[in-house]
Write a protein that holds these residues in place. Structure first.
Motif, PDB file in Angstrom:
ATOM      1  N   VAL A   1      -2.096   1.082 -11.986  1.00  0.00           N
ATOM      2  CA  VAL A   1      -1.635   1.327 -10.682  1.00  0.00           C
ATOM      3  C   VAL A   1      -2.847   1.730  -9.853  1.00  0.00           C
ATOM      4  CG1 VAL A   1       0.209   2.229  -9.321  1.00  0.00           C
ATOM      5  CG2 VAL A   1       1.163   1.670 -11.732  1.00  0.00           C
ATOM      6  N   LEU A   2      -3.569   2.552 -10.218  1.00  0.00           N
ATOM      7  CA  LEU A   2      -4.047   3.189  -9.367  1.00  0.00           C
ATOM      8  C   LEU A   2      -5.190   2.093  -8.750  1.00  0.00           C
ATOM      9  CD1 LEU A   2      -6.073   6.754 -11.007  1.00  0.00           C
ATOM     10  CD2 LEU A   2      -4.211   6.272  -9.073  1.00  0.00           C
TER      11      LEU A   2
ATOM     12  N   TRP B   1      -4.408  -1.096  -9.196  1.00  0.00           N
ATOM     13  CA  TRP B   1      -3.799  -1.947  -7.903  1.00  0.00           C
ATOM     14  C   TRP B   1      -4.054  -1.396  -6.446  1.00  0.00           C
ATOM     15  CZ3 TRP B   1       1.748  -0.358  -6.682  1.00  0.00           C
ATOM     16  CH2 TRP B   1       2.092  -1.833  -5.563  1.00  0.00           C
ATOM     17  N   GLN B   2      -3.880   0.270  -6.734  1.00  0.00           N
ATOM     18  CA  GLN B   2      -3.689   0.396  -5.001  1.00  0.00           C
ATOM     19  C   GLN B   2      -5.020   0.111  -4.383  1.00  0.00           C
ATOM     20  OE1 GLN B   2      -1.235   1.750  -3.499  1.00  0.00           O
ATOM     21  NE2 GLN B   2      -0.098  -0.328  -3.949  1.00  0.00           N
ATOM     22  N   ILE B   3      -5.862   1.013  -5.093  1.00  0.00           N
ATOM     23  CA  ILE B   3      -7.710   0.919  -4.570  1.00  0.00           C
ATOM     24  C   ILE B   3      -7.766  -1.127  -3.732  1.00  0.00           C
ATOM     25  CG2 ILE B   3      -9.690   0.456  -5.389  1.00  0.00           C
ATOM     26  CD1 ILE B   3      -8.657   2.280  -7.423  1.00  0.00           C
ATOM     27  N   PHE B   4      -7.290  -1.581  -4.846  1.00  0.00           N
ATOM     28  CA  PHE B   4      -6.658  -2.886  -3.901  1.00  0.00           C
ATOM     29  C   PHE B   4      -6.588  -2.679  -2.737  1.00  0.00           C
ATOM     30  CE2 PHE B   4      -9.903  -3.381  -7.617  1.00  0.00           C
ATOM     31  CZ  PHE B   4     -11.458  -4.113  -6.932  1.00  0.00           C
ATOM     32  N   ALA B   5      -5.391  -3.316  -3.428  1.00  0.00           N
ATOM     33  CA  ALA B   5      -4.093  -3.006  -2.168  1.00  0.00           C
ATOM     34  C   ALA B   5      -4.727  -2.532  -0.831  1.00  0.00           C
ATOM     35  CB  ALA B   5      -3.101  -2.559  -2.052  1.00  0.00           C
ATOM     36  N   ARG B   6      -5.479  -1.483  -0.680  1.00  0.00           N
ATOM     37  CA  ARG B   6      -5.882  -0.851   0.597  1.00  0.00           C
ATOM     38  C   ARG B   6      -7.086  -2.077   0.860  1.00  0.00           C
ATOM     39  NH1 ARG B   6      -5.724   4.848   1.027  1.00  0.00           N
ATOM     40  NH2 ARG B   6      -3.439   5.758   0.747  1.00  0.00           N
ATOM     41  N   GLU B   7      -7.972  -2.691   0.076  1.00  0.00           N
ATOM     42  CA  GLU B   7      -8.549  -3.506   0.422  1.00  0.00           C
ATOM     43  C   GLU B   7      -7.980  -4.348   1.262  1.00  0.00           C
ATOM     44  OE1 GLU B   7     -11.355  -4.086  -2.401  1.00  0.00           O
ATOM     45  OE2 GLU B   7     -12.590  -2.150  -2.194  1.00  0.00           O
ATOM     46  N   GLY B   8      -6.570  -4.500   1.171  1.00  0.00           N
ATOM     47  CA  GLY B   8      -6.040  -5.708   1.245  1.00  0.00           C
ATOM     48  C   GLY B   8      -5.833  -7.254   0.973  1.00  0.00           C
ATOM     49  N   ARG B   9      -6.736  -6.495  -0.943  1.00  0.00           N
ATOM     50  CA  ARG B   9      -6.718  -7.005  -1.637  1.00  0.00           C
ATOM     51  C   ARG B   9      -5.211  -7.609  -3.147  1.00  0.00           C
ATOM     52  NH1 ARG B   9     -12.490  -8.517  -4.549  1.00  0.00           N
ATOM     53  NH2 ARG B   9     -12.300 -10.336  -5.143  1.00  0.00           N
TER      54      ARG B   9
ATOM     55  N   ARG C   1       4.873  14.909 -14.899  1.00  0.00           N
ATOM     56  CA  ARG C   1       5.437  14.843 -13.400  1.00  0.00           C
ATOM     57  C   ARG C   1       4.220  14.540 -13.036  1.00  0.00           C
ATOM     58  NH1 ARG C   1       9.564  13.993 -14.338  1.00  0.00           N
ATOM     59  NH2 ARG C   1      11.765  15.955 -13.861  1.00  0.00           N
ATOM     60  N   MET C   2       3.549  13.993 -11.713  1.00  0.00           N
ATOM     61  CA  MET C   2       2.281  13.385 -11.576  1.00  0.00           C
ATOM     62  C   MET C   2       2.274  15.481 -10.458  1.00  0.00           C
ATOM     63  SD  MET C   2       0.828  10.330  -9.407  1.00  0.00           S
ATOM     64  CE  MET C   2       0.897   9.260 -10.757  1.00  0.00           C
ATOM     65  N   VAL C   3       1.163  15.736 -10.294  1.00  0.00           N
ATOM     66  CA  VAL C   3       1.321  16.746  -9.851  1.00  0.00           C
ATOM     67  C   VAL C   3      -0.764  16.851  -8.479  1.00  0.00           C
ATOM     68  CG1 VAL C   3       1.989  18.611 -11.854  1.00  0.00           C
ATOM     69  CG2 VAL C   3      -0.429  17.781 -12.091  1.00  0.00           C
ATOM     70  N   ALA C   4      -0.730  16.102  -8.742  1.00  0.00           N
ATOM     71  CA  ALA C   4      -1.535  16.055  -7.539  1.00  0.00           C
ATOM     72  C   ALA C   4      -2.217  15.024  -7.590  1.00  0.00           C
ATOM     73  CB  ALA C   4      -2.830  16.757  -7.633  1.00  0.00           C
ATOM     74  N   VAL C   5      -2.031  13.556  -6.304  1.00  0.00           N
ATOM     75  CA  VAL C   5      -2.940  12.486  -6.323  1.00  0.00           C
ATOM     76  C   VAL C   5      -4.288  12.277  -5.018  1.00  0.00           C
ATOM     77  CG1 VAL C   5      -2.102  10.218  -5.411  1.00  0.00           C
ATOM     78  CG2 VAL C   5      -0.647  11.808  -7.057  1.00  0.00           C
ATOM     79  N   ALA C   6      -5.058  12.075  -5.438  1.00  0.00           N
ATOM     80  CA  ALA C   6      -6.507  11.552  -4.928  1.00  0.00           C
ATOM     81  C   ALA C   6      -6.085  11.177  -3.371  1.00  0.00           C
ATOM     82  CB  ALA C   6      -7.246  11.345  -5.278  1.00  0.00           C
ATOM     83  N   THR C   7      -5.759  10.733  -1.974  1.00  0.00           N
ATOM     84  CA  THR C   7      -6.436  10.849  -0.716  1.00  0.00           C
ATOM     85  C   THR C   7      -6.903   9.333  -1.030  1.00  0.00           C
ATOM     86  OG1 THR C   7      -8.355  11.174  -0.123  1.00  0.00           O
ATOM     87  CG2 THR C   7      -6.411  12.842   1.036  1.00  0.00           C
ATOM     88  N   ASP C   8      -7.681   8.563  -2.021  1.00  0.00           N
ATOM     89  CA  ASP C   8      -8.580   7.525  -2.260  1.00  0.00           C
ATOM     90  C   ASP C   8      -7.596   6.592  -2.980  1.00  0.00           C
ATOM     91  OD1 ASP C   8      -9.222   8.467  -3.862  1.00  0.00           O
ATOM     92  OD2 ASP C   8     -11.542   8.190  -3.633  1.00  0.00           O
ATOM     93  N   LEU C   9      -6.392   7.972  -3.652  1.00  0.00           N
ATOM     94  CA  LEU C   9      -5.979   6.766  -4.743  1.00  0.00           C
ATOM     95  C   LEU C   9      -7.060   6.605  -6.016  1.00  0.00           C
ATOM     96  CD1 LEU C   9      -2.808   5.403  -2.377  1.00  0.00           C
ATOM     97  CD2 LEU C   9      -2.848   6.988  -5.254  1.00  0.00           C
ATOM     98  N   ARG C  10      -7.793   7.358  -6.136  1.00  0.00           N
ATOM     99  CA  ARG C  10      -8.927   7.014  -7.705  1.00  0.00           C
ATOM    100  C   ARG C  10      -8.542   8.026  -8.207  1.00  0.00           C
ATOM    101  NH1 ARG C  10     -13.847   3.583  -5.566  1.00  0.00           N
ATOM    102  NH2 ARG C  10     -13.155   2.706  -3.827  1.00  0.00           N
ATOM    103  N   GLY C  11      -7.395   8.501  -8.112  1.00  0.00           N
ATOM    104  CA  GLY C  11      -7.522   9.844  -9.320  1.00  0.00           C
ATOM    105  C   GLY C  11      -6.007  10.071  -9.181  1.00  0.00           C
TER     106      GLY C  11
ATOM    107  N   VAL D   1       0.801  -1.368  -0.364  1.00  0.00           N
ATOM    108  CA  VAL D   1       0.340   0.043   0.032  1.00  0.00           C
ATOM    109  C   VAL D   1       0.580   1.289   0.083  1.00  0.00           C
ATOM    110  CG1 VAL D   1      -1.736   1.401   1.455  1.00  0.00           C
ATOM    111  CG2 VAL D   1      -1.856  -1.081   0.935  1.00  0.00           C
ATOM    112  N   TRP D   2       0.969   2.203  -1.054  1.00  0.00           N
ATOM    113  CA  TRP D   2       1.827   3.116  -0.752  1.00  0.00           C
ATOM    114  C   TRP D   2       0.382   4.257  -0.300  1.00  0.00           C
ATOM    115  CZ3 TRP D   2       3.203   2.817  -7.157  1.00  0.00           C
ATOM    116  CH2 TRP D   2       4.180   1.843  -6.714  1.00  0.00           C
ATOM    117  N   SER D   3       0.990   5.390  -0.244  1.00  0.00           N
ATOM    118  CA  SER D   3       0.761   6.904   0.599  1.00  0.00           C
ATOM    119  C   SER D   3       1.022   7.641  -0.655  1.00  0.00           C
ATOM    120  CB  SER D   3       1.158   7.485   1.509  1.00  0.00           C
ATOM    121  OG  SER D   3       2.918   8.293   1.245  1.00  0.00           O
TER     122      SER D   3
END
Length: 163
Positions: free
Chosen positions: A79-80, A82-90, A36-46, A14-16
């Protein structure tokens, strides 16, 4: 000694949002291509990705090289997810199954891509992974210049598979 039943040998990382931005800044096509990635949503959905027009990403016409425009968008949806499901432990395997690029105008300035995965798409993915162990979804993103002109459109088909 075996694992308890149901325990996966793949623990998802899980990445912040900050870690995601930092790691993507080291991705070679980003590092060298003026991306450059200039903004990331806190829930990593965007997230928002900027491609700047620069010396290292110009083609013979002086516009941004098409490969740079595509590489800026290529890994993001995978990657988004992957991280959404990693945050669910999946743990899931995610990759870009296919992509198509439509260049609508030469890019002579910076452009930005705004990526977003809707809740209903995540819900459909979760259901499909539970029922069939796999899910595919076509997602779109546009590269927009500061004046609002759409310069490039990209459709990415993302494939998810349960581990």
């Amino acid at each position: 000694m075996g694992r308890p039943s149901g325990e996966s040998r793949h623990r998802p990382r899980v990445w912040s949002p900050r870690g995601f931005r930092w790691l993507m800044s080291l991705y070679p096509p980003y590092l060298l291509g003026g991306v450059r990635m200039v903004a990331v949503a806190t829930d990593l959905r965007g997230c928002r990705v900027r491609v700047r027009h620069g010396l290292l990403n110009r083609n013979l016409n002086g516009t941004v090289f098409g490969g740079t425009l595509y590489s800026a968008a290529d890994p993001i949806y995978a990657v988004l997810f992957w991280q959404i499901f990693a945050r669910e432990g999946r743990a899931v395997r995610v990759w870009t199954r296919s992509a198509s690029v439509r260049f609508r105008a030469p890019v002579t300035t910076s452009i930005e891509y705004d990526f977003h995965i809707d809740d209903d798409v995540v819900d459909r993915a979760r259901s499909a992974l539970d029922a069939r162990g796999k899910f595919e979804q076509a997602l779109h993103v546009a590269g927009v210049a500061p004046d609002g002109k759409v310069c490039v459109e990209i459709e990415t088909v993302v494939h998810l598979a349960a581990r």
